[in-house]
Scaffold this motif. Structure first.
Motif, PDB file in Angstrom:
ATOM      1  N   CYS A   6       0.842  -1.390  -0.105  1.00  0.00           N
ATOM      2  CA  CYS A   6       0.084   0.023  -0.052  1.00  0.00           C
ATOM      3  C   CYS A   6       0.770   1.200  -0.056  1.00  0.00           C
ATOM      4  O   CYS A   6       1.780   1.468   0.688  1.00  0.00           O
ATOM      5  CB  CYS A   6      -0.712   0.148   1.274  1.00  0.00           C
ATOM      6  N   ILE A   7       0.620   2.087  -0.947  1.00  0.00           N
ATOM      7  CA  ILE A   7       1.336   3.455  -0.913  1.00  0.00           C
ATOM      8  C   ILE A   7       0.583   4.649  -1.035  1.00  0.00           C
ATOM      9  O   ILE A   7      -0.535   4.513  -1.625  1.00  0.00           O
ATOM     10  CB  ILE A   7       2.348   3.415  -2.297  1.00  0.00           C
ATOM     11  N   LYS A   8       0.910   5.663  -0.388  1.00  0.00           N
ATOM     12  CA  LYS A   8       0.345   6.966  -0.145  1.00  0.00           C
ATOM     13  C   LYS A   8       0.990   7.950  -1.236  1.00  0.00           C
ATOM     14  O   LYS A   8       2.227   8.137  -1.010  1.00  0.00           O
ATOM     15  CB  LYS A   8      -0.156   7.444   1.164  1.00  0.00           C
ATOM     16  N   GLN A   9       0.353   8.760  -2.114  1.00  0.00           N
ATOM     17  CA  GLN A   9       0.753   9.755  -2.664  1.00  0.00           C
ATOM     18  C   GLN A   9       0.610  11.196  -1.597  1.00  0.00           C
ATOM     19  O   GLN A   9      -0.338  11.386  -1.077  1.00  0.00           O
ATOM     20  CB  GLN A   9       0.083  10.247  -3.719  1.00  0.00           C
ATOM     21  N   ILE A  33       5.768   9.915  -3.786  1.00  0.00           N
ATOM     22  CA  ILE A  33       5.319   8.662  -3.228  1.00  0.00           C
ATOM     23  C   ILE A  33       6.006   8.989  -1.684  1.00  0.00           C
ATOM     24  O   ILE A  33       7.121   9.364  -1.653  1.00  0.00           O
ATOM     25  CB  ILE A  33       5.867   7.361  -3.838  1.00  0.00           C
ATOM     26  N   ASP A  37       7.286   4.466   1.697  1.00  0.00           N
ATOM     27  CA  ASP A  37       6.598   3.353   1.029  1.00  0.00           C
ATOM     28  C   ASP A  37       7.468   3.013  -0.094  1.00  0.00           C
ATOM     29  O   ASP A  37       7.083   1.894  -0.674  1.00  0.00           O
ATOM     30  CB  ASP A  37       5.185   3.980   0.375  1.00  0.00           C
ATOM     31  N   SER A  59      -3.031   1.962  -4.114  1.00  0.00           N
ATOM     32  CA  SER A  59      -2.897   3.111  -3.636  1.00  0.00           C
ATOM     33  C   SER A  59      -4.616   3.869  -3.800  1.00  0.00           C
ATOM     34  O   SER A  59      -5.212   4.071  -4.924  1.00  0.00           O
ATOM     35  CB  SER A  59      -1.951   4.505  -4.335  1.00  0.00           C
ATOM     36  N   VAL A  65      -3.153  10.049  -8.143  1.00  0.00           N
ATOM     37  CA  VAL A  65      -2.507   8.917  -7.563  1.00  0.00           C
ATOM     38  C   VAL A  65      -1.931   8.133  -8.751  1.00  0.00           C
ATOM     39  O   VAL A  65      -0.979   7.164  -8.511  1.00  0.00           O
ATOM     40  CB  VAL A  65      -3.010   8.147  -6.603  1.00  0.00           C
ATOM     41  N   GLN A  82      -5.345   1.409  -8.668  1.00  0.00           N
ATOM     42  CA  GLN A  82      -5.547   2.835  -8.198  1.00  0.00           C
ATOM     43  C   GLN A  82      -7.064   2.755  -7.600  1.00  0.00           C
ATOM     44  O   GLN A  82      -8.071   2.352  -8.377  1.00  0.00           O
ATOM     45  CB  GLN A  82      -5.497   3.813  -9.568  1.00  0.00           C
ATOM     46  N   THR A 115       3.254  -2.347   4.219  1.00  0.00           N
ATOM     47  CA  THR A 115       2.774  -0.790   4.292  1.00  0.00           C
ATOM     48  C   THR A 115       4.040   0.092   4.714  1.00  0.00           C
ATOM     49  O   THR A 115       4.945  -0.602   5.549  1.00  0.00           O
ATOM     50  CB  THR A 115       1.578  -0.361   5.039  1.00  0.00           C
TER      51      THR A 115
END
Ligand SMILES: Cc1cc2nc3c(=O)[nH]c(=O)nc-3n(C[C@H](O)[C@H](O)[C@H](O)COP(=O)(O)OP(=O)(O)OC[C@H]3O[C@@H](n4cnc5c(N)ncnc54)[C@H](O)[C@@H]3O)c2cc1C
Ligand SMILES: Cc1cc2nc3c(=O)[nH]c(=O)nc-3n(C[C@H](O)[C@H](O)[C@H](O)COP(=O)(O)OP(=O)(O)OC[C@H]3O[C@@H](n4cnc5c(N)ncnc54)[C@H](O)[C@@H]3O)c2cc1C
Lengths: 260, 339
Positions: A6-9, A33, A37, A59, A65, A82, A115
């Motif tokens: 899981c990645i967050k922008q 990013i 992450d 994400s 994103v 996405q 994560t």
């Protein structure tokens, strides 16, 4: 060995700007990013290199994103998904974790979820543990290393000033620290591939959630007020006097704040 | 989850008491003082919950520091902290007792435990708070926390779910005065742990002795820059860190001079830190360094150049020679500590 990362922008907060009222100007901020992450992606790629299988990156966020997911493809992951829908917007960590959890269930066949420990904008460090709770997975947090063998995952855990080695059966969820690895730079061949790929976008109908738990409406916490402490911070109080005098003034201040 | 109509059934302030090897964490005492304050504003009771292998002897201390009631959960399997076991017991008790507020330290254990608990209880959790108060009209918890790397402060409420949960950064609240005469109730929790509850095995656990292994979690950091890298200043820096129970960190040039290890370098190519107190000694304030201290709460800067960039990041500044000022600070701390 199938791994979901899981990645967050996040906005590049080192370039934060303020308007005249002291509120954060978010439009036009360059996004990146969330750095840790990328360490999570790297950890997954290394495990895949050892054990085979597939790395899928997920994400949730607004339409931009997509660029974070392309960057993940550049690093060499197999698939990206996405999660974008107006109904996901305004989520606190509970609703974010619920939405991500539903998507992971939809993906289905996985052995490990990875994560980052913490995102550099929200800074709560809650999403990893909460996704683990939603999916009913053992949580192995603050990982400085990850090893997989015989259907088990083992990590070196940095629990503050205590160093532990902990182990759980797969499937499990691991949150990683930035010290776990140095992430790779993009191989050129991946770059071209990454820009030709169509990125699947999942919305509410694709993950079959209970819609009352999504987004702002599904969030137990509510933001009442956001303000900038930096404006006050700009006003430094300079202490004047001889070294002994300023030292005493400083120590009195620290003492009053229980910092000594 | 609590239905809206049910909210009035939730009463009292709960504090999770963290302990390690039978010793209470300081953050738990800080929380008891704050919980007392919140409970008094609501006219309710403070309950402290403690888990471990043999922790009953700590209950008296929790009462002396402000608890009206202590729930003691003892079991050999609880000796080592494990997320799921602790979550299970806390959630089961919270579902029975229905606290209105639950506060937990934002320590490494607290930050691992709290999100899982709040998700299971289907309630909101405000992370890493630096302020907690009761809204005088709505009688709800109002929590304030830094976000965006300390660039933003956010005030957050949890109006329709219970308990209202927050984690609190260590070192923000004062440890209340201990009152051994205080009376309270000690309740033993019936602990049931099935083998199916045990999903994580702790293979080894050791307190890391490595210097600076813990700089990211340090509550206080005294940091050395080139302007304070002479032997007198550096000795004073180490002495200050010892006296205030802090860690020594520093800038990249000081790592290059092998004055400090890379593990305690702060900044872009080092560690991001989040202490309550950051003392920058002889540090210019280059952006590669200051990105690492965006989350520091109270910054003191000492630099001979009154126009140094570091003062823009400081709450308190001293313009002067590091050697003279640091040695004077050592003296002044020793004076207040009567050492
Ligand atoms: C100023 C401010 C304060 C806030 N405070 C709180 C609060 O106290 N409590 C609360 O419940 N909510 C809070 N929120 C909302 C919260 O920031 C969002 O819910 C956010 O989506 C997730 O939290 P985080 O950024 O803290 O992520 P973290 O929990 O710190 O992220 C940990 C890891 O989870 C993964 N992850 C996180 N978000 C995503 C995503 N969208 N997609 C994929 N993976 C992800 C990443 O791997 C990341 O490294 C706040 C928001 C703002 C703007
Ligand atoms: C890609 C990159 C990454 C980097 N990463 C990091 C990083 O992670 N961390 C980091 O710290 N740096 C990093 N740097 C280096 C950074 O740019 C600065 O050079 C460094 O932070 C400066 O360290 P300093 O403040 O100790 O030294 P200087 O900038 O030399 O400052 C010394 C200060 O001490 C003051 N001074 C001198 N004598 C005295 C005295 N007698 N009493 C009081 N004050 C005195 C001076 O006025 C001056 O302000 C990085 C640089 C690059 C290019």
């Amino acid at each position: 060995m199938n791994i979901i990362v899981c990645i967050k922008q996040v906005p590049n907060v080192t370039q934060v700007k303020w308007d005249a009222d002291g509120s954060l100007i978010r439009t036009g901020l360059p996004t990146i990013i969330n750095p840790v992450d990328k360490n999570a992606i790297e950890a997954a790629l290394q495990l895949k290199e050892q054990h085979g299988g597939k790395v899928t990156v997920l994400s949730m966020g607004p339409s931009q994103v997509e660029s974070a997911l392309r960057e993940a493809l550049c690093m060499g992951v197999d698939d990206v998904i996405q999660l974008t829908d107006r109904k996901f917007a305004g989520a606190d960590t509970w609703a974010t974790s619920y939405t991500i959890g539903c998507a992971i269930q939809k993906i289905g066949d996985y052995d490990l979820v990875i994560t980052g420990v913490e995102a550099m904008d929200g800074n709560t460090a809650q999403v990893g543990p909460q996704v683990a709770e939603y999916l009913g997975l053992p949580l192995l947090s603050y990982a400085l290393s990850i090893a997989v063998a015989d259907g088990k995952v083992t990590i070196d855990q940095k629990l503050g000033d205590v160093a532990r080695v902990i182990e759980a059966k797969l499937p499990a969820l691991v949150t990683v620290e930035k010290e776990i690895n140095e992430y790779r730079v993009t191989p050129i061949d991946k770059l071209i591939d990454a820009f030709e790929r169509t990125i699947p976008v999942w919305g509410v109908d694709d993950i079959s959630p209970d819609v009352v738990h999504l987004g702002l409406k599904g969030s137990p916490t509510k933001l009442r007020k956001v303000y900038s402490p930096k404006l006050e911070k700009g006003k430094v109080e300079m202490l004047e006097g001889t070294p002994d005098e300023v030292a005493r003034q400083l120590v009195d201040k620290l003492n009053a704040k229980f910092l000594i | 989850m609590a239905d809206k109509a049910d909210l009035t059934k939730y009463k009292g302030v709960w504090v999770f008491a963290e302990q390690q090897d039978g010793k209470l964490a300081k953050i738990s005492l800080e929380l008891l003082g704050k919980a007392r304050d919140l409970a008094d504003k609501l006219g309710e009771k403070v309950t402290s919950v403690i888990l471990g292998a043999s922790v009953k002897p700590l209950a008296d201390d929790l009462i002396a520091y402000g608890a009206d009631r202590v729930l003691v959960a003892e079991h050999p399997e609880l000796a080592e902290y494990r997320t799921e076991l602790y979550t299970k017991i806390i959630c089961e008790e919270a579902q029975k007792d229905k606290p209105e507020i639950l506060i937990i330290g934002a320590s490494p254990i607290g930050r691992d435990l709290t999100p899982r608990v709040s998700f299971r209880l289907h309630t909101g959790c405000t992370a890493d708070c630096t302020e907690l108060d009761i809204d005088p009209e709505e009688k709800i918890l109002v929590s304030t926390r830094p976000a965006f790397g300390g660039n933003v402060m956010a005030t957050i409420i949890c109006p329709e779910h219970r308990p209202q949960m927050s984690t609190v950064r260590p070192g923000v609240f004062a440890v209340p005065a201990k009152d051994p005469a205080r009376k309270g109730e000690v309740v033993t929790v019936d602990v049931n742990i099935e083998s199916s509850d045990i999903n994580v095995t702790v293979l080894s656990s050791s307190k890391s002795k490595k210097h600076g292994a813990n700089i990211q979690d340090a509550v206080k950091i005294v940091s050395v820059g080139l302007g304070a890298s002479d032997s007198t200043s550096f000795a004073a820096i180490q002495e200050i860190a010892r006296l205030i129970d802090g860690e020594v960190g520093g800038t990249r040039p000081c790592v290059e001079k092998v004055l400090i290890e890379h593990g305690v370098q702060i900044g872009q190519t080092g560690k991001n830190v989040r202490p309550e107190l950051y003392m920058a000694c002889g540090i210019s304030g280059a952006v590669q360094h200051t990105t690492g201290i965006a989350n520091a709460k109270y910054v003191v800067a000492i630099n001979k150049d009154p126009n140094a960039e570091i003062f823009k990041f400081a709450n308190v500044g001293i313009a002067g020679d590091a050697k003279q000022i640091l040695t004077a600070i050592v003296k002044a701390i020793k004076a207040v500590k009567q050492e």
